[in-house]
Design a protein around this motif. Structure first.
Motif, PDB file in Angstrom:
ATOM      1  N   PHE A 128       0.824  -1.208   0.000  1.00 47.06           N
ATOM      2  CA  PHE A 128       0.000   0.000   0.000  1.00 47.06           C
ATOM      3  C   PHE A 128       0.861   1.262   0.000  1.00 47.06           C
ATOM      4  O   PHE A 128       0.369   2.362   0.247  1.00 47.06           O
ATOM      5  N   GLY A 129       2.157   1.086  -0.229  1.00 45.47           N
ATOM      6  CA  GLY A 129       3.064   2.223  -0.226  1.00 45.47           C
ATOM      7  C   GLY A 129       3.347   2.763   1.155  1.00 45.47           C
ATOM      8  O   GLY A 129       3.756   3.906   1.320  1.00 45.47           O
ATOM      9  N   ARG A 130       3.113   1.948   2.176  1.00 46.93           N
ATOM     10  CA  ARG A 130       3.303   2.374   3.559  1.00 46.93           C
ATOM     11  C   ARG A 130       4.387   1.532   4.233  1.00 46.93           C
ATOM     12  O   ARG A 130       4.168   0.916   5.255  1.00 46.93           O
ATOM     13  N   GLY A 131       5.559   1.532   3.627  1.00 41.35           N
ATOM     14  CA  GLY A 131       6.647   0.693   4.128  1.00 41.35           C
ATOM     15  C   GLY A 131       7.443   1.297   5.266  1.00 41.35           C
ATOM     16  O   GLY A 131       8.319   0.655   5.818  1.00 41.35           O
ATOM     17  N   MET A 132       7.160   2.536   5.638  1.00 37.06           N
ATOM     18  CA  MET A 132       7.896   3.188   6.722  1.00 37.06           C
ATOM     19  C   MET A 132       7.103   3.022   8.014  1.00 37.06           C
ATOM     20  O   MET A 132       6.052   3.626   8.190  1.00 37.06           O
ATOM     21  N   GLU A 133       7.623   2.197   8.907  1.00 37.95           N
ATOM     22  CA  GLU A 133       6.936   1.956  10.179  1.00 37.95           C
ATOM     23  C   GLU A 133       7.738   2.537  11.330  1.00 37.95           C
ATOM     24  O   GLU A 133       8.958   2.464  11.353  1.00 37.95           O
ATOM     25  N   MET A 134       7.017   3.120  12.280  1.00 46.78           N
ATOM     26  CA  MET A 134       7.628   3.723  13.452  1.00 46.78           C
ATOM     27  C   MET A 134       6.925   3.237  14.713  1.00 46.78           C
ATOM     28  O   MET A 134       5.745   2.917  14.682  1.00 46.78           O
ATOM     29  N   ILE A 135       7.676   3.234  15.785  1.00 47.96           N
ATOM     30  CA  ILE A 135       7.140   3.018  17.126  1.00 47.96           C
ATOM     31  C   ILE A 135       7.320   4.351  17.851  1.00 47.96           C
ATOM     32  O   ILE A 135       8.424   4.893  17.883  1.00 47.96           O
ATOM     33  N   SER A 136       6.246   4.884  18.405  1.00 47.99           N
ATOM     34  CA  SER A 136       6.313   6.173  19.092  1.00 47.99           C
ATOM     35  C   SER A 136       5.756   6.050  20.499  1.00 47.99           C
ATOM     36  O   SER A 136       4.635   5.584  20.692  1.00 47.99           O
ATOM     37  N   ASP A 137       6.564   6.464  21.464  1.00 49.46           N
ATOM     38  CA  ASP A 137       6.107   6.560  22.854  1.00 49.46           C
ATOM     39  C   ASP A 137       5.602   7.978  23.040  1.00 49.46           C
ATOM     40  O   ASP A 137       6.281   8.939  22.643  1.00 49.46           O
ATOM     41  N   ILE A 138       4.422   8.116  23.627  1.00 43.55           N
ATOM     42  CA  ILE A 138       3.858   9.455  23.774  1.00 43.55           C
ATOM     43  C   ILE A 138       3.377   9.714  25.195  1.00 43.55           C
ATOM     44  O   ILE A 138       2.967   8.808  25.910  1.00 43.55           O
ATOM     45  N   ARG A 139       3.468  10.993  25.564  1.00 44.06           N
ATOM     46  CA  ARG A 139       2.897  11.491  26.811  1.00 44.06           C
ATOM     47  C   ARG A 139       1.778  12.439  26.436  1.00 44.06           C
ATOM     48  O   ARG A 139       1.943  13.298  25.562  1.00 44.06           O
ATOM     49  N   LEU A 140       0.679  12.298  27.113  1.00 42.57           N
ATOM     50  CA  LEU A 140      -0.442  13.199  26.885  1.00 42.57           C
ATOM     51  C   LEU A 140      -0.296  14.433  27.758  1.00 42.57           C
ATOM     52  O   LEU A 140       0.296  14.380  28.845  1.00 42.57           O
ATOM     53  N   ALA A 141      -0.845  15.533  27.282  1.00 43.30           N
ATOM     54  CA  ALA A 141      -0.872  16.757  28.081  1.00 43.30           C
ATOM     55  C   ALA A 141      -1.766  16.543  29.288  1.00 43.30           C
ATOM     56  O   ALA A 141      -2.677  15.704  29.277  1.00 43.30           O
ATOM     57  N   GLU A 142      -1.496  17.295  30.328  1.00 44.62           N
ATOM     58  CA  GLU A 142      -2.302  17.219  31.552  1.00 44.62           C
ATOM     59  C   GLU A 142      -3.771  17.463  31.218  1.00 44.62           C
ATOM     60  O   GLU A 142      -4.106  18.386  30.484  1.00 44.62           O
ATOM     61  N   GLY A 143      -4.649  16.620  31.739  1.00 44.98           N
ATOM     62  CA  GLY A 143      -6.081  16.811  31.576  1.00 44.98           C
ATOM     63  C   GLY A 143      -6.685  16.190  30.324  1.00 44.98           C
ATOM     64  O   GLY A 143      -7.902  16.248  30.143  1.00 44.98           O
ATOM     65  N   VAL A 144      -5.871  15.600  29.444  1.00 44.65           N
ATOM     66  CA  VAL A 144      -6.425  14.964  28.248  1.00 44.65           C
ATOM     67  C   VAL A 144      -7.166  13.700  28.665  1.00 44.65           C
ATOM     68  O   VAL A 144      -6.637  12.860  29.397  1.00 44.65           O
ATOM     69  N   ASP A 145      -8.399  13.574  28.218  1.00 52.95           N
ATOM     70  CA  ASP A 145      -9.220  12.404  28.524  1.00 52.95           C
ATOM     71  C   ASP A 145      -8.749  11.215  27.691  1.00 52.95           C
ATOM     72  O   ASP A 145      -8.762  11.271  26.462  1.00 52.95           O
ATOM     73  N   ARG A 146      -8.319  10.156  28.360  1.00 48.22           N
ATOM     74  CA  ARG A 146      -7.778   8.990  27.665  1.00 48.22           C
ATOM     75  C   ARG A 146      -8.803   8.314  26.758  1.00 48.22           C
ATOM     76  O   ARG A 146      -8.471   7.863  25.670  1.00 48.22           O
ATOM     77  N   THR A 147     -10.027   8.235  27.212  1.00 46.22           N
ATOM     78  CA  THR A 147     -11.072   7.609  26.400  1.00 46.22           C
ATOM     79  C   THR A 147     -11.286   8.389  25.108  1.00 46.22           C
ATOM     80  O   THR A 147     -11.391   7.808  24.026  1.00 46.22           O
TER      81      THR A 147
END
Length: 149
Positions: free
Chosen positions: A59-78
């Motif tokens: 599908f032309g999407r051969g570049m894969e990444m793993i990203s660790d992320i932190r959410l900003a304070e107060g962001v609703d996880r759901t």
């Protein structure tokens, strides 16, 4: 779950499209008996489903990444998790313990698209910090290994 159930699961992990007759030959049971066992494994939730595994490069999407992320304070996880469904480059997301909130697996066409995804995650989804790594290649060890324990 007995030894035969584990053998059936290992076979299905290798080929989820195997017929009951093919499975039966390999575990030395009738197709009807195998069908009953596989249905029971599904009904009890051991087998959650079947799916096709896609080659993202096709599908032309051969570049894969793993990203660790932190959410900003107060962001609703759901809400964050629901919004991720609208970002087609995100293949999977895992909520984590430790320093980061989530680990995302993403597939992009190139670095520009990846940069646009990062910008979107920060601007629209409340991502505060992101640490990414490029996937060079994946070593598939297979879930059938857990059947041996």
């Amino acid at each position: 779950m007995d030894r035969i159930d584990r053998e059936l699961l290992a076979l299905l992990l290798r080929d989820g499209r195997a017929t009951y007759q093919e499975l039966g030959r390999q575990v030395r049971l009738s197709a009807n008996t195998v069908a009953d066992r596989v249905r029971r494994l599904g009904a009890t939730g051991v087998i959650r489903g079947y799916r096709a595994e896609l080659n993202l490069e096709a599908f032309g999407r051969g570049m894969e990444m793993i990203s660790d992320i932190r959410l900003a304070e107060g962001v609703d996880r759901t809400a964050f998790e629901a919004q991720l469904r609208d970002v087609p480059q995100v293949i999977s997301a895992m909520r984590l313990t430790g320093d980061y909130d989530y680990q995302l697996r993403m597939s992009c066409t190139d670095a520009r698209e990846f940069e646009a995804v990062i910008d979107r995650l920060k601007a629209e989804l409340g991502v505060r910090q992101l640490r990414s790594r490029l996937v060079l290649h994946e070593v598939s060890l297979g879930l059938d290994r857990i059947l041996e324990t």
